[in-house]
Design an enzyme around this catalytic site. Sequence first.
Site, PDB file in Angstrom:
ATOM      1  CD  GLU A  93      -1.400  -0.298   3.610  1.00  0.00           C
ATOM      2  OE1 GLU A  93      -1.823  -1.430   3.873  1.00  0.00           O
ATOM      3  OE2 GLU A  93      -1.798   0.725   4.165  1.00  0.00           O
ATOM      4  CB  CYS A 113       7.447  -5.070   8.303  1.00  0.00           C
ATOM      5  SG  CYS A 113       8.896  -4.380   9.138  1.00  0.00           S
ATOM      6  CB  CYS A 117       6.650  -1.595  15.366  1.00  0.00           C
ATOM      7  SG  CYS A 117       8.339  -1.373  14.787  1.00  0.00           S
ATOM      8  CB  CYS A 120       3.439  -1.135  12.748  1.00  0.00           C
ATOM      9  SG  CYS A 120       3.575  -1.284  10.972  1.00  0.00           S
ATOM     10  CD  GLU A 161      14.019  -0.496   9.084  1.00  0.00           C
ATOM     11  OE1 GLU A 161      13.241   0.054   9.870  1.00  0.00           O
ATOM     12  OE2 GLU A 161      14.967   0.108   8.522  1.00  0.00           O
ATOM     13  CB  SER A 192      10.910   6.186   8.076  1.00  0.00           C
ATOM     14  OG  SER A 192      10.506   5.842   9.365  1.00  0.00           O
ATOM     15  CG  HIS A 217       7.720   5.356  18.210  1.00  0.00           C
ATOM     16  ND1 HIS A 217       7.008   6.386  17.644  1.00  0.00           N
ATOM     17  CD2 HIS A 217       8.077   4.541  17.176  1.00  0.00           C
ATOM     18  CE1 HIS A 217       6.909   6.187  16.343  1.00  0.00           C
ATOM     19  NE2 HIS A 217       7.559   5.081  16.031  1.00  0.00           N
ATOM     20  CG  ASN A 291      -4.976   6.322  13.134  1.00  0.00           C
ATOM     21  OD1 ASN A 291      -6.045   5.953  13.608  1.00  0.00           O
ATOM     22  ND2 ASN A 291      -4.859   6.775  11.907  1.00  0.00           N
ATOM     23  CB  CYS A 333       2.311   1.860   8.644  1.00  0.00           C
ATOM     24  SG  CYS A 333       3.486   0.803   7.890  1.00  0.00           S
TER      25      CYS A 333
HETATM   26  S1  SF4 Z   1       6.666   0.544  11.868  1.00  0.00           S
HETATM   27 FE1  SF4 Z   1       7.966   0.126  10.093  1.00  0.00          FE
HETATM   28  S2  SF4 Z   1       9.609  -1.162  10.933  1.00  0.00           S
HETATM   29 FE2  SF4 Z   1       7.961  -1.205  12.457  1.00  0.00          FE
HETATM   30  S3  SF4 Z   1       6.763  -3.038  11.910  1.00  0.00           S
HETATM   31 FE3  SF4 Z   1       5.837  -1.273  10.843  1.00  0.00          FE
HETATM   32  S4  SF4 Z   1       6.748  -1.282   8.816  1.00  0.00           S
HETATM   33 FE4  SF4 Z   1       8.042  -2.539  10.149  1.00  0.00          FE
END
Ligand code: SF4
Length: 349
Positions: A93, A113, A117, A120, A161, A192, A217, A291, A333
């Site tokens: 996306e 990924c 995190c 995410c 990532e 990022s 964070h 979010n 994301c």
């Molecule tokens: S924030 Fe970025 S690095 Fe962390 S899980 Fe999501 S996509 Fe992966």
Amino acid sequence: MNKTHINNLTYEELEEYVTSLGLQRFRADQIFRAIHKNGIDNIDKILQIPKEDRKKLIEKSDIRKINILKTFKSKMDNTKKLLYLLDDNNIIEGVLMEYYHGNTLCISTQVGCRMGCSFCASTKNGLARNLDSSEIVTQVYAVEKHFDTIIKNIVLMGSGEPFDNYENVIKALKILNNEKGRNISMRNMTISTCGIADKIIEFANTQIPATLAISIHSFNDEIRGKIMPVNKKYNVQSLMDAIREYGAITNNRISFEYTVIPGENDRDEDVELIKKNLSGLNYIVNLIALNPINEYNKVNSKDAAMHFKNKLEKNNINVTLRRELGSDISASCGQLKIHYLEEGGLDEV
Ligand code: SF4
């Protein structure tokens, strides 16, 4: 036989490739411009190349495509969210954001990924695969064509990532930056990372002047470790050592992305940690209001983020609060893909 995707090659690699097929070296220039400047996605349509040469190319190579599967437009602002279909039926996306200084496209670098995190959605099903460079750059061309628009800035903040797919990402930046092609300034690109310290130093040594954004964070190892498993490998100290080295090598301003989680990382002691860790650096802290996704079911933290911003400003910390764009279309994301896959589609706007 697997064909070579010629849009996956840098200018220099393309020169080597065409000569290896028996074409004259200058043909690489024509092919590169056709693909990366004029958006041609079919070798047979590169008419500057003689038919015989096109035939040789087509036997061994192709132009890898990605297609826009669905687009969603925010009712709150002009943000557009996209799902792309890859040639192996994977879905990634992107987000197209309109700012006063031009259009910014948020780009994915991996399918899924593996960084885990907790806030995410992209990591929910782990890493499926890396995108190659052609799939990274083609996101820009597909969006420009679909919306008949120009992308001025790119941010590598979509799924994946970037430093976990380092070679393909660096190559993609070089392709997008090449003046014979799309010619996007490196200064208009932002990478990022969740904090892969050794790659930050490797990136510094490339001297690529793109902006580095660190998903930080929290500067507290316990809290950061809870929300970002990468912190177990590269703790705050080792990450900050790498960032200081990056700063010393490049002199670039570093952006720290800080999602405000009310009650967890917006306490007075967090202000002190931010002050201590960023002292002496050329930096900006970008606060983000949380979010929520289902697994991290917190309330929207907009008020908390504003309150924390005020606290940081009082402590002379360089800080901004990121404008929320497209929050009605799951613009964070990985959220859109998950809704699409789990709920069998969303309303297209
Ligand atoms: S924030 Fe970025 S690095 Fe962390 S899980 Fe999501 S996509 Fe992966």
